[in-house]
Every structure is written in structure tokens, then in C-alpha cells.
Design an enzyme around this catalytic site. Structure first.
Site, mmCIF file in Angstrom:
data_model
loop_
_atom_site.group_PDB
_atom_site.id
_atom_site.type_symbol
_atom_site.label_atom_id
_atom_site.label_comp_id
_atom_site.label_asym_id
_atom_site.label_seq_id
_atom_site.Cartn_x
_atom_site.Cartn_y
_atom_site.Cartn_z
ATOM 1 N N CYS A 1 -11.614 -8.205 -16.553
ATOM 2 C CA CYS A 1 -10.237 -8.683 -16.399
ATOM 3 C C CYS A 1 -10.216 -10.162 -16.056
ATOM 4 C CB CYS A 1 -9.529 -7.883 -15.303
ATOM 5 S SG CYS A 1 -7.821 -8.396 -14.985
ATOM 6 N N CYS B 1 -7.473 -11.580 -7.999
ATOM 7 C CA CYS B 1 -6.688 -10.381 -7.709
ATOM 8 C C CYS B 1 -7.414 -9.482 -6.721
ATOM 9 C CB CYS B 1 -6.416 -9.620 -9.008
ATOM 10 S SG CYS B 1 -5.478 -8.101 -8.775
ATOM 11 N N CYS C 1 -9.041 -4.996 -7.522
ATOM 12 C CA CYS C 1 -10.370 -4.458 -7.828
ATOM 13 C C CYS C 1 -11.426 -5.196 -7.015
ATOM 14 C CB CYS C 1 -10.697 -4.619 -9.312
ATOM 15 S SG CYS C 1 -9.655 -3.654 -10.427
ATOM 16 N N CYS D 1 -3.985 -5.540 -16.926
ATOM 17 C CA CYS D 1 -4.631 -4.769 -15.867
ATOM 18 C C CYS D 1 -5.406 -3.639 -16.537
ATOM 19 C CB CYS D 1 -3.617 -4.212 -14.875
ATOM 20 S SG CYS D 1 -4.406 -3.328 -13.494
ATOM 21 N N GLN E 1 -1.556 12.412 -8.296
ATOM 22 C CA GLN E 1 -2.909 11.927 -8.514
ATOM 23 C C GLN E 1 -2.871 10.751 -9.484
ATOM 24 O OE1 GLN E 1 -5.383 12.837 -6.744
ATOM 25 N NE2 GLN E 1 -4.540 14.688 -5.811
ATOM 26 N N PHE F 1 -0.723 20.999 2.607
ATOM 27 C CA PHE F 1 -0.473 19.633 2.133
ATOM 28 C C PHE F 1 -0.385 19.681 0.607
ATOM 29 C CE2 PHE F 1 -3.088 19.444 5.978
ATOM 30 C CZ PHE F 1 -2.366 18.605 6.814
ATOM 31 N N GLU G 1 4.107 21.965 2.701
ATOM 32 C CA GLU G 1 4.151 20.511 2.490
ATOM 33 C C GLU G 1 5.253 19.928 3.360
ATOM 34 O OE1 GLU G 1 4.125 16.727 1.636
ATOM 35 O OE2 GLU G 1 2.549 18.020 0.803
ATOM 36 N N ASP H 1 -5.332 19.419 1.215
ATOM 37 C CA ASP H 1 -5.462 18.083 0.613
ATOM 38 C C ASP H 1 -4.544 17.124 1.366
ATOM 39 O OD1 ASP H 1 -5.866 15.887 -1.001
ATOM 40 O OD2 ASP H 1 -4.728 16.664 -2.703
ATOM 41 N N CYS I 1 -9.094 12.002 0.212
ATOM 42 C CA CYS I 1 -9.230 10.644 -0.339
ATOM 43 C C CYS I 1 -9.877 9.713 0.678
ATOM 44 C CB CYS I 1 -7.872 10.105 -0.766
ATOM 45 S SG CYS I 1 -6.668 9.983 0.580
#
Length: 410
Positions: free
Chosen positions: A63, A69, A72, A146, A246, A273, A293, A341, A367
């Protein structure tokens, strides 16, 4: 501050190269293991590093914005060592909690690009900037491309920039959440100028020109041309404006396969969740499912999907803040398996209840390797055995990683 030669031995959890010195570790942005770097050092960080010996794993970034930026951090690392590094992040998090486990190779799940992006817009004189913040800065990089995004979002950037320009606040920044759905782009503005009502006609016209599925401003749906649908294993879910999903469809499928395999032949499953039902709807093909949730919009989307005949087993749901009011041991008794999750903060309160339960199988999705390791430690101490740990990469070129861990009651 003195100039010195540094030999990079490893990558840190943020993607910085690390050189071990007599005065402790020195972090070198952009450096890779095996490289020799000359730089000034202050407060444990290298300033203006110059690479003298390059790693054979170094590749050219894809990129044009990469040097500035902040979106990343690892475009310069070859694919194989990049995926190995992702696995190592999980291994280290587990070791820090005294957990010895075999971590599977990282599953690459970035195909097709990220379908969900959170961009920022601001004023620069008479111009509108749209993009991501610079590395370690509040300045905004006005992106023209991007490579990690779904092409549908990238192609729409000029139109989204013009659309954002109509609702920019007089001061501060505007947040723009874009989701590529099966019906087109779903766009939600947050922190827009309070006088946006005067521009509803202009905003609607521009939304039609961009062929958006839906446009939402400050929580108000201004225009819905088509319901912005997400395919959850063959079941259509109308996305909540600006809501979580996701990041890539490939990752959703990979995570779902791991969850379904982990649950196995369980007949009753609690999905905690649960979000909009990413796993619950797939699980309900073969098991009775109860979903919990805390987000009202996610529950509403889940409810709407269930109102249409889908050929599912029994599905129930409730709105519940599981961080403050987890399912207690007595409530967990009916379930053969539990899937959870949680957000990045993890599921400590729920893990503590599960640790004292009789649930046979637990599938933990996370995550955040650090909070996952904490929760796994609680479950292991409660008598569960860790069966598998699989990282899934859906955030290409970033330090973020998803993980699916399967545990069984010994």
C-alpha cells in the site's frame, strides 16, 4: 541519546522489532528479527532507525500509505513468518498464565478483504479528509486505497468522502462505519453535525447515487433502499446500524467451523455474548440453542431473523449483561455445551461460573489472547482440560488475532 547498533531478536506483540540490550529491551518500529539496525535510543525506543542488514523475510509493502497510515503494522513481513508470529502471540499469552498447550497453525481468513471498516473524517480547510490516523498521531491520512478492505468499500471511497463532507461537525472528527453486505454498503455516521436534518434531501440523493443499501446518521436511519443483509450460514440477518460483525466473511466461516466442530454432537447449547447470532443460528441446525447478549440492537436483529421459518431446532434468547450478571451454575445445568465470544475485556465472571459447572464442553472464542488466557486459566483450575487452540487471522497486517479454544470437563 546516543546512536548504537541493535540486533533484532524477535517481534513484540504490536509488531515492533525487539533488540535485547544490557539496559533492557529496545523497541524498533518496522524492524524484523535477524536485522541489524543503527539508531538513537531513548526510553527503550529506537529513534530514526536505519536498517544495515535486512532480513530475508522482508518484503515490499503493498500500500502506498503504509509508511504513514496507522491501520497496518506488518505489510513488510513475508506471509509464512507473519502467520507464525500470530501463533506465537497466542502461545506467549498462554505461557504467561502457566498454560502449556500446542497452538495450531494460524488459519488465514482474510480472503475478499475486510467487509467492515471504521473510518474517520475531518476538515482540512475546504477539503474533507477520510481515512485512518497516522501512526502514534492524531493526524489523519487521507486514503486513496486500502488493500485490506473489500473492493466494494475501496471503490466507494470518493463518494463516501463527499457524503461525509455534508455532515462534518464544525469541530472534531466524524466516525464512519461501513459494512459490505449482500445488498450493498451499509453506512453509519456517528458524531455528525447536529444540523444534519437540514441536509436530508442532499444526503438521500448522494446515498442513491452511491447505491447504498442503508444510510444512518447519529443512530437515525435516514434511508433504507434495501435491507442490508448478512448471510449467517444460509440465514439472512439484517445488520444493526454501525453494529459489530466479524470483519471478514472468510473468518466468520472459519470461526464457525471450529465452533461447530468443538461443540460436536451436543444437543443443548448456550451461546453467550451471542451478538446477532453468528454461531447460534448455525448451531441451531442440529441443537437446541439459548443465546444471551447485552446489546439491544443485536438482539433485535437476531429476533427479526428468527421470525421467518428457517428449519432450525428450538432457539431462545435473552438480553443480558453477562459481565455483570453471568449465567450461574444452576442456570448452566441444562446445557451439554457452552460457547462464549466476549468483547476484548473477556468473560472472567462467566468463566468463574462455568468453572464450577457440570457443562461437558466449552468453546471459547476471543479477539484478545491475554484475556482469553486468563479465562482459560480459570476453567483449567476448575477441572477442564484444554483440547485445542486455533488462531484465526482476519485482521490482515495487524497485531490482532482471533482464537478458538475447546475445553472438556475431565
Amino acid at each position: 541519546m546516543s546512536e548504537r547498533e541493535l540486533i533484532i531478536s524477535e517481534l513484540g506483540h504490536r509488531g515492533d522489532g525487539i533488540a535485547q540490550t544490557d539496559n533492557g529491551p529496545v523497541y524498533v518500529e518496522g524492524a524484523l528479527p535477524g536485522e541489524t539496525v543503527r539508531a538513537n535510543v531513548a526510553d527503550g525506543r529506537a529513534k530514526n532507525p536505519v536498517i544495515e542488514t535486512r532480513s530475508p523475510d522482508r518484503i515490499a509493502p503493498v500500500c502506498r500509505h503504509y509508511e504513514t497510515c496507522g491501520g497496518c503494522s506488518l505489510q513488510h513481513l513475508a506471509p509464512a513468518p507473519y502467520l507464525a508470529w500470530k501463533s506465537s502471540l497466542v502461545e506467549k499469552a498462554l505461557r504467561d498464565r502457566g498454560i502449556v498447550a500446542t497452538v495450531s497453525d494460524t488459519v488465514s481468513a482474510t480472503e475478499g478483504g475486510r467487509r467492515r471498516a471504521v473510518l474517520t473524517a475531518t476538515r482540512a480547510g475546504r477539503h474533507t479528509l477520510l481515512g485512518y490516523h497516522e501512526k502514534a498521531s492524531h493526524r489523519l491520512v487521507d486514503i486513496a486505497e486500502c488493500p485490506v478492505l473489500d473492493p466494494a468499500i475501496t471503490n466507494a471511497l470518493p463518494g463516501l468522502r463527499a457524503l461525509a463532507g455534508e455532515v462534518l461537525p464544525k469541530k472534531g472528527e466524524l466516525r464512519l462505519t461501513v459494512l459490505a453486505t449482500t445488498a450493498g454498503l451499509d453506512v453509519a455516521f456517528d458524531k455528525a453535525d447536529k444540523g444534519y436534518e437540514k441536509k436530508i434531501a442532499v444526503l438521500s440523493r448522494k446515498a442513491v447515487e452511491l447505491d447504498l443499501a442503508r444510510l444512518t446518521v447519529n443512530g437515525e436511519v435516514l434511508l433504507e433502499i434495501r435491507p442490508p443483509l448478512l448471510d449467517m450460514g444460509g440465514i439472512g440477518i439484517t445488520a444493526a446500524p454501525g453494529g459489530f460483525t466479524q470483519a471478514t466473511a472468510a473468518a466468520e466461516e472459519a470461526l464457525s467451523r471450529l465452533v461447530l466442530a468443538g461443540v460436536g454432537k451436543a444437543r443443548t447449547v448456550a451461546d453467550l455474548f451471542s451478538g446477532v447470532g453468528t454461531f447460534a443460528l448455525r448451531l441451531a441446525r442440529s441443537a437446541n440453542v439459548h443465546a444471551a447478549e447485552g446489546d439491544a440492537a443485536a438482539i433485535a436483529a437476531f429476533d427479526k431473523a428468527l421470525r421467518k421459518p428457517q428449519g432450525l431446532k428450538k432457539v431462545t434468547f435473552e438480553r443480558r449483561d453477562l459481565s455483570r450478571r453471568p449465567l450461574v451454575r444452576e442456570e448452566l445445568e441444562p446445557y451439554d455445551a457452552v460457547v462464549f465470544d466476549p468483547p476484548r475485556a473477556g468473560a472472567q465472571a462467566q468463566a468463574e461460573q462455568l468453572a464450577g459447572s457440570k457443562v461437558k464442553t466449552i468453546v471459547a472464542v476471543s479477539c484478545n489472547p491475554a484475556t482469553l488466557a486468563r479465562d482459560l486459566r480459570i476453567l483449567i483450575d476448575g477441572g477442564y482440560a484444554l483440547q485445542s487452540v486455533t488462531p484465526v487471522d482476519q485482521f490482515l497486517f495487524s497485531p490482532h488475532i482471533e482464537v478458538v479454544a475447546v475445553l472438556k470437563r475431565e
